[in-house]
Design a protein around this motif. Structure first.
Motif, PDB file in Angstrom:
ATOM      1  N   ALA A  41       0.837  -1.195   0.000  1.00 51.48           N
ATOM      2  CA  ALA A  41       0.000   0.000   0.000  1.00 51.48           C
ATOM      3  C   ALA A  41       0.874   1.248   0.000  1.00 51.48           C
ATOM      4  N   GLY A  42       0.546   2.172  -0.887  1.00 53.80           N
ATOM      5  CA  GLY A  42       1.313   3.406  -1.005  1.00 53.80           C
ATOM      6  C   GLY A  42       2.361   3.381  -2.093  1.00 53.80           C
ATOM      7  N   ASP A  43       2.653   2.204  -2.679  1.00 57.49           N
ATOM      8  CA  ASP A  43       3.627   2.127  -3.770  1.00 57.49           C
ATOM      9  C   ASP A  43       3.040   2.740  -5.040  1.00 57.49           C
ATOM     10  N   GLY A  44       3.919   3.266  -5.876  1.00 58.30           N
ATOM     11  CA  GLY A  44       3.471   3.865  -7.131  1.00 58.30           C
ATOM     12  C   GLY A  44       3.153   2.801  -8.179  1.00 58.30           C
ATOM     13  N   VAL A  45       2.052   2.998  -8.891  1.00 57.84           N
ATOM     14  CA  VAL A  45       1.629   2.102  -9.970  1.00 57.84           C
ATOM     15  C   VAL A  45       1.373   2.945 -11.207  1.00 57.84           C
ATOM     16  N   ALA A  46       1.922   2.518 -12.344  1.00 58.83           N
ATOM     17  CA  ALA A  46       1.744   3.218 -13.617  1.00 58.83           C
ATOM     18  C   ALA A  46       1.082   2.279 -14.611  1.00 58.83           C
ATOM     19  N   ILE A  47       0.016   2.747 -15.230  1.00 60.64           N
ATOM     20  CA  ILE A  47      -0.695   1.964 -16.242  1.00 60.64           C
ATOM     21  C   ILE A  47      -0.546   2.682 -17.574  1.00 60.64           C
ATOM     22  N   GLY A  48       0.032   2.000 -18.547  1.00 59.90           N
ATOM     23  CA  GLY A  48       0.205   2.583 -19.871  1.00 59.90           C
ATOM     24  C   GLY A  48       1.665   2.679 -20.262  1.00 59.90           C
ATOM     25  N   PRO A  49       1.936   3.160 -21.475  1.00 57.73           N
ATOM     26  CA  PRO A  49       3.325   3.302 -21.933  1.00 57.73           C
ATOM     27  C   PRO A  49       4.078   4.323 -21.100  1.00 57.73           C
ATOM     28  N   GLU A  50       5.416   4.254 -21.152  1.00 61.17           N
ATOM     29  CA  GLU A  50       6.243   5.096 -20.293  1.00 61.17           C
ATOM     30  C   GLU A  50       6.023   6.580 -20.546  1.00 61.17           C
ATOM     31  N   ASP A  51       5.800   6.954 -21.831  1.00 62.40           N
ATOM     32  CA  ASP A  51       5.685   8.371 -22.146  1.00 62.40           C
ATOM     33  C   ASP A  51       4.290   8.930 -21.903  1.00 62.40           C
ATOM     34  N   ASN A  52       3.315   8.064 -21.629  1.00 65.58           N
ATOM     35  CA  ASN A  52       1.953   8.561 -21.428  1.00 65.58           C
ATOM     36  C   ASN A  52       1.201   7.632 -20.491  1.00 65.58           C
ATOM     37  N   ALA A  53       1.717   7.483 -19.283  1.00 62.69           N
ATOM     38  CA  ALA A  53       1.117   6.569 -18.323  1.00 62.69           C
ATOM     39  C   ALA A  53       0.370   7.334 -17.237  1.00 62.69           C
ATOM     40  N   VAL A  54      -0.634   6.668 -16.676  1.00 65.34           N
ATOM     41  CA  VAL A  54      -1.361   7.200 -15.528  1.00 65.34           C
ATOM     42  C   VAL A  54      -0.716   6.623 -14.268  1.00 65.34           C
ATOM     43  N   VAL A  55      -0.222   7.495 -13.404  1.00 60.41           N
ATOM     44  CA  VAL A  55       0.511   7.069 -12.208  1.00 60.41           C
ATOM     45  C   VAL A  55      -0.312   7.427 -10.971  1.00 60.41           C
ATOM     46  N   PHE A  56      -0.408   6.485 -10.023  1.00 59.12           N
ATOM     47  CA  PHE A  56      -1.141   6.738  -8.784  1.00 59.12           C
ATOM     48  C   PHE A  56      -0.541   5.898  -7.671  1.00 59.12           C
ATOM     49  N   ASP A  57      -0.850   6.284  -6.448  1.00 64.02           N
ATOM     50  CA  ASP A  57      -0.419   5.518  -5.266  1.00 64.02           C
ATOM     51  C   ASP A  57      -1.438   4.423  -5.019  1.00 64.02           C
TER      52      ASP A  57
END
Length: 479
Positions: A412-428
């Protein structure tokens, strides 16, 4: 002015999908009649289609940017948006589609052959389609998916049965002009022909096409002259015809060395070793040319070549050459495997295929989720609406993304990115313990994303005080 183009870089963009609509049916005495938002329309595709009437890529040379139309957004009253119109791009027969790295994407041969260069985005669902037994009145809709876009390279490889190869000014254009009805430019200086010429020849019952390939000189396979630009036009030919100039005025040249040099260039280019060869000793109408042809013909025949003597000016030897080529073309056509009708092959994805991967990115210290479904769902989510974000969390949980994150070591609290590196949605990441409509609050909201509401809390406190006073009145009566 350029009239022939056989290689272009095309920038294609498919249409975007239309957004879904979030709407509630309203009428007299029925202010909340249920969700009735329609779905968005699908974006148009960019499709390449072989058209026999098109012979050059000139049109795309002048206007290389092509875009299909977008889908229309959905509307209330369960009205779906209109689909975008597909953009049809006609291309010549023999067009090869490549990506920017040179990988072949499609080889378009035959009238009507199609290739989808860019696929349109799907339309977003309206809130009527998102309603369920537990989510009866969604206060959101899904966004349309952007259409695919990118750069592709179109290369034209002439679809001809016979290719005439040889030094500049060897007489290739003259031969094709007398063998067929083609009218190429003819002059007595090198590189007169700047584009491949194509002609149709009839010999008895056989009809075949013949093309001359301009600009072959030493080093053509490495880009010298015009050779590398037009060598690809011989790839589809069934037979190669070496046109040798027996009356050249250049003292350092002779027909046999010309043949060896052109053969070396063809070998360096590659892929043409299996094509039968014919040698044509041209310009025998000139006395010196006839003498030289008689002198070198035995040597060429010893090498295994079938040799013909011809003159485009005097029109001698053309009939024998034409029928010999027709025989070789007929044999090549007979040996060619019979083409079967194109079959539509459907390859559904495995039911148990999760369709995504979770990898820890040590550089950015985030867990990257890559997959068609999660990336598309993220693009369809309006992050300004809490309920839409909650719906996305529920979808990812059902897909198994949370389980995969736990197995990958996420906390819990780790960063998660969904999508390609140049256009990803990042959230905790916060693990979801409960999911579904039972967690919903007011329409359009999800209490997992709510901040404290002081006014609502005060109302709840006053209600609790009134309930306590009523209970005391029942027990002790009025004071």
């Amino acid at each position: 002015m350029t009239t022939f183009v056989d290689r272009v870089e095309l920038h294609v963009a498919a249409g975007n999908g239309g957004h879904g609509c979030a709407s509630v049916h309203r009428e007299k005495f029925k202010p909340l009649g249920g969700p009735d938002g329609g779905n968005g329309g699908r974006g148009g595709d960019v499709i390449l289609v072989v058209d026999q009437s098109v012979t050059t890529l000139l049109e795309y040379h002048h206007s290389p940017h092509r875009k299909a139309t977008n889908g229309k957004p959905g509307e209330g009253g369960n009205r779906s948006g209109k689909d975008g119109q597909d953009l049809i791009l006609p291309v010549p027969d023999g067009t090869v589609v490549l990506d920017k790295k040179g990988n072949v994407l499609a080889d378009l041969v035959g009238e009507g052959t199609t290739f989808i260069a860019a696929e349109g985005g799907r339309g977003g669902l309206g809130n009527a389609a998102l309603a369920s037994a537990r989510r009866k009145a969604p206060g959101f809709a899904l966004l349309g998916v952007p259409g695919a876009d990118g750069d592709i390279v179109l290369e034209l490889k002439t679809v001809a049965d016979v290719a005439l190869v040889g030094y500049p000014s060897a007489g290739k254009s003259s031969l094709i002009s007398v063998l067929s009805a083609a009218k190429p430019k003819i002059a007595d200086y090198p590189f007169t022909t700047l584009v491949p010429n194509l002609g149709v020849v009839t010999a008895g019952s056989t009809v075949y096409t013949i093309a001359d390939v301009p600009g072959l000189i030493p080093g053509a396979s490495q880009g010298k002259g015009l050779g590398l630009e037009f060598l690809r036009h011989v790839e589809r030919c069934s037979v190669l015809v070496h046109v040798l100039d027996t009356a050249t005025l250049e003292s350092e040249r002779d027909p046999v060395s010309d043949l060896d040099i052109i053969e070396e260039e063809l070998k360096q280019y590659g892929g043409l070793d299996d094509r039968p060869r014919i040698v044509v000793l041209n310009k025998i109408d000139i006395p010196d040319g006839k003498e030289l042809a008689d002198m070198i013909r035995p040597e060429l025949e010893e090498r295994g070549y079938q040799v013909f003597e011809a003159s485009a000016v005097a029109r001698t030897g053309l009939k024998e050459l034409s029928f010999a080529l027709a025989g070789i073309v007929a044999e090549a056509r007979a040996a060619k495997p019979k083409e079967e009708a194109t079959r539509i092959v459907i390859r559904p994805k495995a039911v148990d295929d999760a369709g995504f991967t979770v990898v820890f990115d040590e550089v950015n210290e985030v867990y990257r989720v890559r997959g068609e479904k999660p990336e598309r769902w993220v693009r369809q989510t309006d992050f300004n609406i809490d309920e839409a974000v909650g719906y996305l969390a529920d979808r990812l949980s059902r897909l198994g993304v949370e389980d995969a994150l736990l197995k990958a070591g996420a906390h819990a609290g780790d960063g998660v990115a969904i999508g390609p590196e140049d256009n990803a949605v990042v959230f905790d990441w916060e693990p979801t313990m409960m999911a579904g409509a039972e967690m919903l609050g007011r329409r359009g909201e999800d209490h997992r994303f709510e901040a404290p509401r002081p006014a609502a809390q005060r109302r709840r406190d006053r209600g609790a005080e009134r309930d306590e006073a009523d209970q005391e009145f029942k027990e002790f009566g009025p004071f």
